[in-house]
Design a protein around this motif. Structure first.
Motif, short mmCIF file in Angstrom:
data_model
loop_
_atom_site.label_atom_id
_atom_site.label_comp_id
_atom_site.label_asym_id
_atom_site.label_seq_id
_atom_site.Cartn_x
_atom_site.Cartn_y
_atom_site.Cartn_z
N VAL A 749 0.84 -1.20 0.00
CA VAL A 749 0.00 0.00 0.00
C VAL A 749 0.88 1.25 0.00
CG1 VAL A 749 -1.76 1.29 1.25
CG2 VAL A 749 -1.86 -1.20 1.18
N ALA A 750 1.95 1.24 0.81
CA ALA A 750 2.83 2.40 0.89
C ALA A 750 3.53 2.67 -0.43
CB ALA A 750 3.85 2.19 2.00
N VAL A 751 3.99 1.59 -1.12
CA VAL A 751 4.69 1.77 -2.39
C VAL A 751 3.76 2.40 -3.43
CG1 VAL A 751 5.68 0.53 -4.36
CG2 VAL A 751 6.40 -0.02 -2.03
N VAL A 752 2.52 1.92 -3.46
CA VAL A 752 1.54 2.51 -4.39
C VAL A 752 1.36 3.99 -4.08
CG1 VAL A 752 -0.86 2.48 -5.14
CG2 VAL A 752 0.35 0.33 -4.80
N GLY A 753 1.22 4.32 -2.79
CA GLY A 753 1.05 5.71 -2.41
C GLY A 753 2.27 6.55 -2.74
N VAL A 754 3.48 5.99 -2.56
CA VAL A 754 4.71 6.72 -2.85
C VAL A 754 4.83 7.01 -4.35
CG1 VAL A 754 7.22 6.46 -2.97
CG2 VAL A 754 6.01 6.02 -0.82
N VAL A 755 4.49 6.02 -5.18
CA VAL A 755 4.56 6.23 -6.63
C VAL A 755 3.62 7.35 -7.05
CG1 VAL A 755 4.09 5.20 -8.88
CG2 VAL A 755 5.32 3.89 -7.13
N ILE A 756 2.41 7.29 -6.53
CA ILE A 756 1.44 8.35 -6.86
C ILE A 756 1.92 9.69 -6.31
CG2 ILE A 756 -0.93 9.16 -6.53
CD1 ILE A 756 -1.76 6.21 -6.31
#
Length: 817
Positions: A749-756
C-alpha cells in the motif's frame, strides 16, 4: 421533525463511542482548522476589497523600460501632469511620495514615515477625514502654506485624541506645519507605516526634469475599462518630449522602450505575496484530504462492525436511501463538530501566523476571523463530511443480508475485498503526505541555500541605524557632510566601536536609487540614452564598517572629504560591465548628462559585489560616490544617512554610547530603524522562512496522520485475520513469516502511495518554481529521500501490528472461533 430526531439519534450514538468520536473530531479539527487559519490570511490579504469605496476602480500607474532593464518604475511630476491633463478614462489622478521626517514640537522628537500627496489623492481614494479637512487645490502649489493631515494612530499616540489639535502647529524637520485634519483609523496609504500627509508641490518651472520617484494612482471614470486606460496612456506618453522638453528625449524613450504600466491597485498592495499564500492554502488543503481519508477509514471500520444492524434495518423495511442518509448524518455531525473546534483553533492560529509572517506581509491589520471565514469553515466542513461520509455510505449502503446476518455482525467472512477501500484511502494519504514532505523539503533546502549566499558584507558585529538632520537648519550639503563626518569621528573613539561609516542605503533592501552614468571614455551621442546604475552616497569608513572587500585600488578616505576630491568606487559587476578586460581605476564617470556643469568623478577603487535586491537576485552594477564633492547638486539625500558601525561584542551593547555621541552634537535628532546585520539577513529571508515553516508544519501533520492511517488499517486487518494467523501458526508457520506477510501488505500500500505521491509532487513543485532558490523543483535527492523515509515510516507502522499477529496463540485463536 424527522431530521432533528435523526440528528439526536446520531449524537447519542456517537456519545456511546467517545473514543471513536473524539479521535474523528480532533482529526477533522486539525485539517479544517489549518485551512481556516490560512484562508483567514488569504481572505484578509487578497480577497477582501481594499478599504476604499469602489476599490476595484482604483488603478496603480507605473512605467516600464526593458531597454534599461527596469521592469517597473514610478511616475515623475512631468508624466503625472501630462496624463492628468489629457486622460479621459480616469475621473481623477493622484500622486504620492514616501519620505521620513523628524516630528518635533511637544514631546520627544521622533522619526516618522510621511507621505507628500497631491490634494487630488484623497479624492481618488474617496476617503474623508474624521476631523478637519484634507488639502485644498492651492495648498499643493508652489509657495502654498505648510499644512499637515495626521493619521488617526498618530493623533492617538502623540496627541491623546485631543480635539484641539486642529489648528495647532507641529514641527516637521524643523519647519512649522499647521494641523488641518485627521484621517480615519486604519487609513495609512501608501503603506502601513505612514503617519502623516503633507502637500506634494509640483513646480511648473521644473517640469521636464526626469525624477521618477512618485507613486501614481487613478480612479477609472464610469464606464471606462482598464484596457481602454492602458491604450489611452500608451497613446499619450509619446507626446512627453514635445509637451515638456527636458532631460527625456524621444530617442531615449525609444531606446528604453519606455511605456506605461497600469494594473489594479490591489495588485500593487498584495505584490508577490499572492503566490506564496495560494500555495500555502493549496498545501494545507492536502492536510484536510488526509484527515478526511483517516476519518473515512474509521467510519469504514465502524460501518463494517455495524453490518448486522444495517441488515436488520433493511430487513425491517428501511430502503437504501435511509441507510445512506444515516451514514451521511453521522459524518456531517462529526464534520460540523470538527469544524467548530477547527474554527476555534484557527482563531488562535491566525495570531501565530501573523506573528510568524514576514514584516512586509501586506494588509496585516485587516487579517481576522470574520463572516467570510466562518462561511468558508461551514462549507469546508459540510463538503468534508459528505466526502468522507460517502465512502462507507456507498460501500455499505446496500447491506448483504444473508452474509451479514450469518456472520453475526462480525464481518469476518467479507475477505480481502472488504479491505480494498481501506487500502485505497491509505495509499491516498501516503501520496498526499509525500507531496507535502517534498514541498517542505524543497523550501528547507531553499532556505539553507539562501542563508549560505554570500551577501557581500559581514553581518556579524554590525549595527545600523538612521540619522536624519533637520533640513531647515542645514544651509548646505557640505554642512551636512561635515556634521556626519564629525559624528563618525566621535563614534570611532568609543571603546565598543571598531569602525564607523555611513551611506544612503543598505544592502538587501532593494534600494531603488537609480541614476544615469556617463563614461568619459565612451561619449554619448546627442539624445542617446545613458546607462542607468544603482548608486549609493557613502562616507569614509563605509566599506570597512560593512566588511565589503576591496578588489583593486582604494576606498573613500578621510582626505577625500577634507580636500573635497571628486572620487567614486564601483563594484565588480560595474567594472566588468563597463570596462571589460581592463582596470576601472583611473576612469572618470559622471552622474549627470553631457552638457551639464558637473565635474567628472575619478574611479579610485573596485569593491566586491553586494546583494542589493535580496539574497536570491544577483548584485546589480553599483557606483558609490563620496559624501563630499566639489559639486553637491546631485546629492540630495545626505541630510539623512544610515550609519554603519562595526562593534566589539554584541552590536546593541554599543547603542547607548552611540546615542550619547549623537545627542552631544544635536539632542533633537532621533535614532531610527535600529537593526543589526543579523536582522538584515533575517528580513531578506523572511518570506522564504515563513513559507518553509508553514509547509514543514503541514508536512509534519500530514506525516503523522498518514502514519496513523497505515497503522490503523494494518491493525484492523490483523484483528480481522486473527483466526487465519492462528491456523497458519498451528500448521507450522514461523512468527517471522507472519510478521513479514503483514509488513509486506502494509508496504505494498505504501509503495503505491509513494509512486502516486512522486507523480503528484512533480506537478506540485513546478508551481513552486518562483519560491525556490539554488535547487531544482524536481530535485531527485529530495524526492528520493522523502520517498524512502516515508516507506521506512510505513514499514514501522506496519511492524507494530505485525508483532501482534505473530504473537497470536493458535489454541486461543481457534477456541475463540
Amino acid at each position: 421533525m424527522e431530521a432533528p430526531r435523526q440528528i439526536r439519534q446520531v449524537v447519542r450514538r456517537l456519545l456511546r463511542t467517545p473514543a471513536f468520536s473524539a479521535i474523528a473530531v480532533l482529526t477533522l479539527a486539525i485539517g479544517i482548522g489549518a485551512n481556516a487559519a490560512i484562508f483567514t490570511v488569504v481572505e484578509g490579504v487578497m480577497l477582501r476589497p481594499l478599504p476604499y469605496p469602489d476599490s476595484d476602480r482604483l488603478i496603480g500607474l507605473w512605467h516600464t523600460a526593458p531597454g534599461l532593464d527596469l521592469p517597473e518604475f514610478e511616475q515623475s511630476n512631468t508624466t503625472y501632469t501630462l496624463y492628468r491633463e489629457r486622460t479621459a478614462t480616469f475621473e481623477e489622478l493622484g500622486l504620492v511620495r514616501r519620505y521620513g521626517t523628524t516630528l518635533g514640537g511637544e514631546g520627544t522628537p521622533e522619526r516618522v514615515m510621511a507621505a507628500g500627496a497631491t490634494a487630488s489623492l484623497f479624492n481618488v481614494l474617496r476617503v474623508m477625514p474624521v476631523r478637519g479637512r484634507t488639502f485644498s487645490e492651492t495648498e499643493d502649489d508652489p509657495g502654498g502654506p505648510n499644512v499637515v493631515v495626521l493619521s488617526h494612530e498618530l493623533w492617538s499616540e502623540r496627541f491623546g485624541l485631543r480635539e484641539s489639535v486642529l489648528g495647532e502647529t507641529i514641527l516637521l524637520d524643523g519647519d512649522p506645519y499647521e494641523v488641518v485634519g485627521v484621517m480615519p483609523a486604519g487609513f495609512a496609504y501608501p503603506n502601513a507605516e505612514t503617519r502623516l500627509w503633507t502637500p506634494h508641490v509640483i513646480d511648473p518651472a521644473e517640469l521636464g526634469l526626469a525624477n521618477f520617484a512618485y507613486w501614481g494612482i487613478g480612479r477609472l471614470a464610469p464606464g471606462a475599462t482598464l484596457d481602454e486606460a492602458r491604450a489611452e496612456f500608451a497613446a499619450i506618453l509619446p507626446a512627453l518630449p514635445e509637451a515638456y522638453p527636458g532631460e527625456v528625449t524621444a530617442r531615449m524613450m525609444e531606446q528604453a522602450s519606455f511605456a506605461p504600466l497600469l494594473r489594479p491597485m490591489k495588485d500593487d498592495v498584495v505584490g508577490d505575496a499572492a503566490q506564496m499564500l495560494w500555495i500555502l492554502l493549496g498545501t494545507v488543503g492536502f492536510v484536510l484530504l488526509i484527515a478526511c481519508a483517516n476519518v473515512a477509514n474509521l467510519l469504514l471500520v465502524r460501518a463494517e462492525g455495524r453490518q448486522r444492524e444495517m441488515a436488520v434495518r433493511t430487513a425491517m423495511g428501511a430502503g437504501r436511501a435511509d441507510v445512506v442518509r444515516a451514514f451521511l448524518a453521522e459524518s456531517l455531525v462529526l464534520a460540523l463538530a470538527g469544524g467548530a473546534l477547527g474554527l476555534a483553533l484557527a482563531a488562535m492560529g491566525v495570531k501565530a501566523l501573523v506573528a510568524l509572517g514576514p514584516e512586509n506581509l501586506p494588509r496585516v491589520g485587516e487579517i481576522g476571523v470574520g463572516p467570510p471565514v466562518f462561511l468558508f469553515t461551514v462549507v469546508v466542513s459540510v463538503v468534508a463530511g459528505l466526502v468522507f461520509g460517502a465512502v462507507p455510505a456507498v460501500k455499505y449502503g446496500r447491506p448483504k443480508l444473508s452474509l451479514a446476518l450469518k456472520e453475526g455482525g462480525r464481518g469476518g467472512g467479507l475477505g480481502k475485498e472488504s479491505h480494498r477501500t481501506n487500502n485505497v484511502l491509505v495509499a491516498t494519504q501516503i501520496a498526499l503526505a509525500l507531496m507535502l514532505l517534498i514541498a517542505s523539503g524543497l523550501m528547507v533546502r531553499t532556505f539553507v541555500e539562501l542563508r549560505s549566499v554570500d551577501p557581500g558584507f559581514e553581518p556579524e558585529d554590525l549595527l545600523t541605524f538612521d540619522v536624519a538632520l533637520i533640513p531647515g537648519e542645514i544651509e548646505s550639503a557640505a554642512q551636512s557632510a561635515s556634521f556626519f563626518q564629525q559624528l563618525l569621528d566621535n563614534l570611532r573613539a568609543l571603546p565598543q566601536v571598531v569602525e564607523a561609516g555611513a551611506g544612503t542605503s543598505l544592502p538587501l533592501e532593494g534600494g531603488w536609487s537609480n541614476n544615469a552614468l556617463v563614461l568619459e571614455d565612451r561619449p554619448l551621442a546627442e539624445g542617446d540614452l545613458p546607462d542607468i546604475v544603482r548608486t549609493n552616497i557613502v562616507a569614509p569608513g563605509y566599506f570597512e564598517s560593512m566588511g565589503i572587500g576591496l578588489l583593486e585600488g582604494r576606498t573613500i578616505e578621510r582626505r577625500d572629504h577634507e580636500r573635497v576630491t571628486d572620487v567614486a568606487i564601483v563594484n565588480r559587476t560595474a567594472a566588468e560591465r563597463f570596462w571589460p578586460g581592463e582596470s576601472a581605476v583611473g576612469k572618470r564617470v559622471s552622474p549627470n548628462l553631457p552638457g551639464e556643469d558637473t565635474p567628472w568623478m575619478t574611479v579610485v577603487g573596485v569593491v566586491e559585489d553586494v546583494r542589493d535586491d535580496g539574497l536570491a537576485r544577483p548584485a546589480p552594477a553599483m557606483v558609490y560616490y563620496a559624501m563630499a564633492t566639489s559639486d553637491m547638486r546631485f546629492i540630495t539625500a545626505i541630510s539623512r544617512l544610515t550609519l554603519t558601525v562595526r562593534t566589539r561584542g554584541a552590536p546593541t551593547d554599543a547603542l547607548p554610547g552611540v546615542r550619547n555621541e549623537l545627542w552631544a552634537l544635536d539632542a533633537r535628532v532621533p535614532i531610527a530603524d535600529v537593526r543589526t546585520g543579523a536582522d538584515l539577513l533575517a528580513a531578506a529571508a523572511a518570506r522564504t522562512s515563513f513559507t518553509m515553516v508553514m509547509l514543514v508544519i503541514a508536512a509534519a501533520v500530514a506525516l503523522l496522520l498518514g502514519t496513523i492511517g497505515v497503522y490503523g488499517v494494518i491493525s484492523y486487518i490483523v484483528s480481522r485475520r486473527l483466526r487465519e494467523f492462528g491456523i497458519r501458526m498451528a500448521m507450522g508457520a514461523a512468527e517471522g513469516r507472519i510478521r513479514g506477510m503483514v509488513v509486506r501488505q502494509g508496504l505494498v500500500v505504501a509503495v503505491v502511495g509513494v509512486v502516486i505521491g512522486i507523480l503528484g509532487g512533480l506537478a506540485l513543485t513546478r508551481l513552486m518554481g518562483s519560491l525556490l532558490f539554488g535547487i531544482s523543483a524536481t530535485d531527485p535527492l529530495t524526492f528520493a529521500f522523502f520517498a524512502v523515509a516515508l516507506l521506512l515510516v510505513s514499514a514501522l507502522a506496519s511492524y507494530l501490528p505485525a508483532r501482534r499477529a505473530s504473537s497470536v496463540d493458535p489454541a486461543e485463536a481457534l477456541r475463540y472461533e
